[in-house]
Design a protein around this motif. Structure first.
Motif, PDB file in Angstrom:
ATOM      1  N   GLU A  48      14.072 -36.199  -3.166  1.00 48.97           N
ATOM      2  CA  GLU A  48      13.727 -37.004  -1.988  1.00 48.97           C
ATOM      3  C   GLU A  48      13.497 -36.110  -0.780  1.00 48.97           C
ATOM      4  OE1 GLU A  48      16.248 -41.027  -3.258  1.00 48.97           O
ATOM      5  OE2 GLU A  48      17.062 -39.613  -1.789  1.00 48.97           O
ATOM      6  N   PHE A  49      14.331 -35.073  -0.618  1.00 50.04           N
ATOM      7  CA  PHE A  49      14.154 -34.171   0.522  1.00 50.04           C
ATOM      8  C   PHE A  49      12.845 -33.400   0.403  1.00 50.04           C
ATOM      9  CE2 PHE A  49      14.406 -30.221   2.813  1.00 50.04           C
ATOM     10  CZ  PHE A  49      14.834 -30.644   4.057  1.00 50.04           C
ATOM     11  N   LYS A  50      12.556 -32.873  -0.788  1.00 51.05           N
ATOM     12  CA  LYS A  50      11.309 -32.114  -0.976  1.00 51.05           C
ATOM     13  C   LYS A  50      10.099 -32.998  -0.689  1.00 51.05           C
ATOM     14  CE  LYS A  50      10.639 -29.271  -4.365  1.00 51.05           C
ATOM     15  NZ  LYS A  50      10.547 -28.719  -5.748  1.00 51.05           N
ATOM     16  N   LEU A  51      10.146 -34.243  -1.122  1.00 50.16           N
ATOM     17  CA  LEU A  51       9.034 -35.162  -0.898  1.00 50.16           C
ATOM     18  C   LEU A  51       8.872 -35.459   0.592  1.00 50.16           C
ATOM     19  CD1 LEU A  51       6.842 -37.063  -1.987  1.00 50.16           C
ATOM     20  CD2 LEU A  51       8.629 -38.784  -2.346  1.00 50.16           C
ATOM     21  N   LEU A  52       9.973 -35.757   1.271  1.00 53.59           N
ATOM     22  CA  LEU A  52       9.914 -36.038   2.698  1.00 53.59           C
ATOM     23  C   LEU A  52       9.426 -34.812   3.473  1.00 53.59           C
ATOM     24  CD1 LEU A  52      10.468 -37.877   5.128  1.00 53.59           C
ATOM     25  CD2 LEU A  52      12.836 -37.047   5.110  1.00 53.59           C
ATOM     26  N   ALA A  53       9.941 -33.631   3.118  1.00 51.13           N
ATOM     27  CA  ALA A  53       9.542 -32.410   3.815  1.00 51.13           C
ATOM     28  C   ALA A  53       8.059 -32.136   3.625  1.00 51.13           C
ATOM     29  CB  ALA A  53      10.373 -31.232   3.323  1.00 51.13           C
ATOM     30  N   GLU A  54       7.542 -32.347   2.416  1.00 54.32           N
ATOM     31  CA  GLU A  54       6.128 -32.104   2.150  1.00 54.32           C
ATOM     32  C   GLU A  54       5.247 -33.037   2.974  1.00 54.32           C
ATOM     33  OE1 GLU A  54       2.870 -30.178   0.430  1.00 54.32           O
ATOM     34  OE2 GLU A  54       5.006 -29.649   0.446  1.00 54.32           O
ATOM     35  N   LEU A  55       5.619 -34.299   3.053  1.00 56.49           N
ATOM     36  CA  LEU A  55       4.845 -35.250   3.853  1.00 56.49           C
ATOM     37  C   LEU A  55       4.957 -34.940   5.344  1.00 56.49           C
ATOM     38  CD1 LEU A  55       5.753 -38.492   1.878  1.00 56.49           C
ATOM     39  CD2 LEU A  55       3.443 -37.564   2.153  1.00 56.49           C
ATOM     40  N   ALA A  56       6.166 -34.609   5.803  1.00 58.65           N
ATOM     41  CA  ALA A  56       6.380 -34.360   7.229  1.00 58.65           C
ATOM     42  C   ALA A  56       5.676 -33.086   7.689  1.00 58.65           C
ATOM     43  CB  ALA A  56       7.877 -34.269   7.520  1.00 58.65           C
ATOM     44  N   ARG A  57       5.612 -32.068   6.834  1.00 64.83           N
ATOM     45  CA  ARG A  57       4.897 -30.837   7.189  1.00 64.83           C
ATOM     46  C   ARG A  57       3.413 -31.105   7.421  1.00 64.83           C
ATOM     47  NH1 ARG A  57       7.833 -28.405   2.726  1.00 64.83           N
ATOM     48  NH2 ARG A  57       9.529 -27.093   3.491  1.00 64.83           N
ATOM     49  N   HIS A  58       2.894 -32.129   6.777  1.00 64.14           N
ATOM     50  CA  HIS A  58       1.487 -32.490   6.913  1.00 64.14           C
ATOM     51  C   HIS A  58       1.338 -33.810   7.669  1.00 64.14           C
ATOM     52  CE1 HIS A  58       1.656 -29.805   3.376  1.00 64.14           C
ATOM     53  NE2 HIS A  58       0.506 -29.367   3.844  1.00 64.14           N
ATOM     54  N   ALA A  59       2.225 -34.026   8.648  1.00 62.39           N
ATOM     55  CA  ALA A  59       2.236 -35.289   9.385  1.00 62.39           C
ATOM     56  C   ALA A  59       0.850 -35.629   9.925  1.00 62.39           C
ATOM     57  CB  ALA A  59       3.240 -35.217  10.529  1.00 62.39           C
ATOM     58  N   GLY A  60       0.438 -36.868   9.706  1.00 64.72           N
ATOM     59  CA  GLY A  60      -0.866 -37.332  10.148  1.00 64.72           C
ATOM     60  C   GLY A  60      -1.956 -37.156   9.117  1.00 64.72           C
ATOM     61  N   LYS A  61      -1.702 -36.339   8.105  1.00 68.97           N
ATOM     62  CA  LYS A  61      -2.705 -36.055   7.077  1.00 68.97           C
ATOM     63  C   LYS A  61      -2.430 -36.887   5.832  1.00 68.97           C
ATOM     64  CE  LYS A  61      -4.297 -32.345   4.012  1.00 68.97           C
ATOM     65  NZ  LYS A  61      -4.183 -30.915   3.650  1.00 68.97           N
ATOM     66  N   VAL A  62      -3.502 -37.347   5.183  1.00 71.87           N
ATOM     67  CA  VAL A  62      -3.348 -38.017   3.902  1.00 71.87           C
ATOM     68  C   VAL A  62      -3.023 -36.955   2.851  1.00 71.87           C
ATOM     69  CG1 VAL A  62      -4.455 -39.410   2.125  1.00 71.87           C
ATOM     70  CG2 VAL A  62      -5.000 -39.808   4.520  1.00 71.87           C
ATOM     71  N   VAL A  63      -1.922 -37.156   2.145  1.00 72.17           N
ATOM     72  CA  VAL A  63      -1.544 -36.255   1.051  1.00 72.17           C
ATOM     73  C   VAL A  63      -1.688 -37.046  -0.244  1.00 72.17           C
ATOM     74  CG1 VAL A  63       0.208 -34.692   0.141  1.00 72.17           C
ATOM     75  CG2 VAL A  63       0.101 -35.135   2.603  1.00 72.17           C
ATOM     76  N   THR A  64      -2.493 -36.555  -1.158  1.00 75.19           N
ATOM     77  CA  THR A  64      -2.792 -37.308  -2.376  1.00 75.19           C
ATOM     78  C   THR A  64      -1.613 -37.283  -3.346  1.00 75.19           C
ATOM     79  OG1 THR A  64      -3.721 -35.433  -3.595  1.00 75.19           O
ATOM     80  CG2 THR A  64      -5.226 -36.675  -2.154  1.00 75.19           C
ATOM     81  N   HIS A  65      -1.664 -38.236  -4.287  1.00 72.91           N
ATOM     82  CA  HIS A  65      -0.646 -38.261  -5.337  1.00 72.91           C
ATOM     83  C   HIS A  65      -0.607 -36.926  -6.069  1.00 72.91           C
ATOM     84  CE1 HIS A  65      -1.604 -42.707  -5.061  1.00 72.91           C
ATOM     85  NE2 HIS A  65      -0.304 -42.691  -4.885  1.00 72.91           N
ATOM     86  N   ALA A  66      -1.792 -36.379  -6.380  1.00 71.59           N
ATOM     87  CA  ALA A  66      -1.853 -35.122  -7.124  1.00 71.59           C
ATOM     88  C   ALA A  66      -1.214 -33.974  -6.341  1.00 71.59           C
ATOM     89  CB  ALA A  66      -3.304 -34.787  -7.466  1.00 71.59           C
ATOM     90  N   GLN A  67      -1.464 -33.927  -5.033  1.00 76.23           N
ATOM     91  CA  GLN A  67      -0.871 -32.870  -4.212  1.00 76.23           C
ATOM     92  C   GLN A  67       0.654 -32.979  -4.201  1.00 76.23           C
ATOM     93  OE1 GLN A  67      -3.390 -33.940  -0.793  1.00 76.23           O
ATOM     94  NE2 GLN A  67      -3.888 -31.774  -0.600  1.00 76.23           N
ATOM     95  N   LEU A  68       1.154 -34.207  -4.044  1.00 77.92           N
ATOM     96  CA  LEU A  68       2.603 -34.412  -4.000  1.00 77.92           C
ATOM     97  C   LEU A  68       3.248 -34.069  -5.340  1.00 77.92           C
ATOM     98  CD1 LEU A  68       2.703 -37.712  -1.928  1.00 77.92           C
ATOM     99  CD2 LEU A  68       3.471 -35.446  -1.182  1.00 77.92           C
ATOM    100  N   LEU A  69       2.631 -34.501  -6.426  1.00 78.83           N
ATOM    101  CA  LEU A  69       3.182 -34.176  -7.744  1.00 78.83           C
ATOM    102  C   LEU A  69       3.215 -32.669  -7.967  1.00 78.83           C
ATOM    103  CD1 LEU A  69       1.459 -36.976  -9.832  1.00 78.83           C
ATOM    104  CD2 LEU A  69       3.935 -36.655  -9.586  1.00 78.83           C
ATOM    105  N   ARG A  70       2.145 -31.989  -7.552  1.00 80.98           N
ATOM    106  CA  ARG A  70       2.062 -30.547  -7.740  1.00 80.98           C
ATOM    107  C   ARG A  70       3.122 -29.806  -6.928  1.00 80.98           C
ATOM    108  NH1 ARG A  70      -2.921 -30.194  -6.729  1.00 80.98           N
ATOM    109  NH2 ARG A  70      -2.807 -29.637  -4.528  1.00 80.98           N
ATOM    110  N   GLU A  71       3.289 -30.206  -5.654  1.00 78.18           N
ATOM    111  CA  GLU A  71       4.189 -29.477  -4.764  1.00 78.18           C
ATOM    112  C   GLU A  71       5.656 -29.836  -4.959  1.00 78.18           C
ATOM    113  OE1 GLU A  71       3.239 -26.989  -2.949  1.00 78.18           O
ATOM    114  OE2 GLU A  71       1.147 -27.290  -3.517  1.00 78.18           O
TER     115      GLU A  71
END
Length: 230
Positions: free
Chosen positions: A161-184
């Motif tokens: 949950e932390f890794k997911l939140l951090a990944e989204l927050a680092r790219h705040a305002g940007k659309v992050v795709t399912h594939a990008q999130l799964l990869r990272e």
């Protein structure tokens, strides 16, 4: 980053679109550079190193996705796709290719300006000293300590949950795709497991959103991915 130091490369084979964008973006204070083809865009991106590229996908010589992939590896340019292609798979493909945002034609100039400003804020935050803590209102994310607080109270997250939140927050305002999130977050072996993302975003909303049914931060981009709204 002040507007007068920002160069925007607009790529479209329709001269009318470029004439439409030029006075508006210059009035916003940006330096405007037009390109009418994919190869011209790649050449200008290499010689000028623009801050932002506004890119149409349907170019006469190269597909827009090829242009994104052909940008020099040292380029600092962030790409906003402006395209008549509104299908989810087109959006996903462009974002996965490296675009930072996607606007479907026709679009309003006001929305375009807001997307550019949001993109430049992200760039400024990323290019400055890497902050150990991200703050969004009453939400604090300590990237080094792996801690999250909301309104002064610690929020207990699992490592995923932390890794997911951090990944989204680092790219705040940007659309992050399912594939990008799964990869990272989960690794390349998990590319066919989109349900991982949905399940964990749901759990995150229960923990950090005041109203999980109407999330303020973790917003769904249907069929594409998620956007962390500042």
């Amino acid at each position: 980053m002040s507007a007068d130091s920002v160069t925007i490369l607009a790529v479209d084979d329709e001269a009318a679109i470029l004439r439409f964008l030029k006075p508006f973006l210059e009035a916003e204070g940006y330096s405007f550079v037009p390109a009418g083809s994919g190869r011209e865009a790649i050449s200008l991106a290499s010689s000028l190193d623009p801050d932002v590229i506004l890119l149409d996908l349907g170019l006469p010589d190269l597909d827009g996705q090829e242009v994104i992939k052909s940008l020099p590896p040292w380029s600092r340019a962030r790409v906003i796709v402006l395209s008549a292609r509104g299908r989810e798979q087109d959006k996903v493909a462009a974002l996965d290719a490296g675009a930072s945002d996607y606007l479907t034609k026709p679009f309003s100039l006001g929305e375009l300006a807001a997307r550019i400003r949001a993109l430049l804020r992200r760039v400024e935050r990323q290019e400055g000293a890497q902050a150990a803590t991200l703050r969004f209102g009453e939400l604090f994310i300590d990237l080094e300590g792996h801690e999250v607080t909301l309104e002064g109270r610690e929020v207990h997250l699992t490592p995923i949950e932390f890794k997911l939140l951090a990944e989204l927050a680092r790219h705040a305002g940007k659309v992050v795709t399912h594939a990008q999130l799964l990869r990272e977050v989960w690794g390349r072996h998990s590319q066919d497991q989109e349900h991982y993302v949905r399940i964990h975003v749901h759990k995150l909303r229960q923990k950090i959103e005041k109203d999980p049914a109407r999330p303020r931060h973790l917003q769904t981009e249907t069929g594409v991915g998620y956007r962390f709204k500042e």
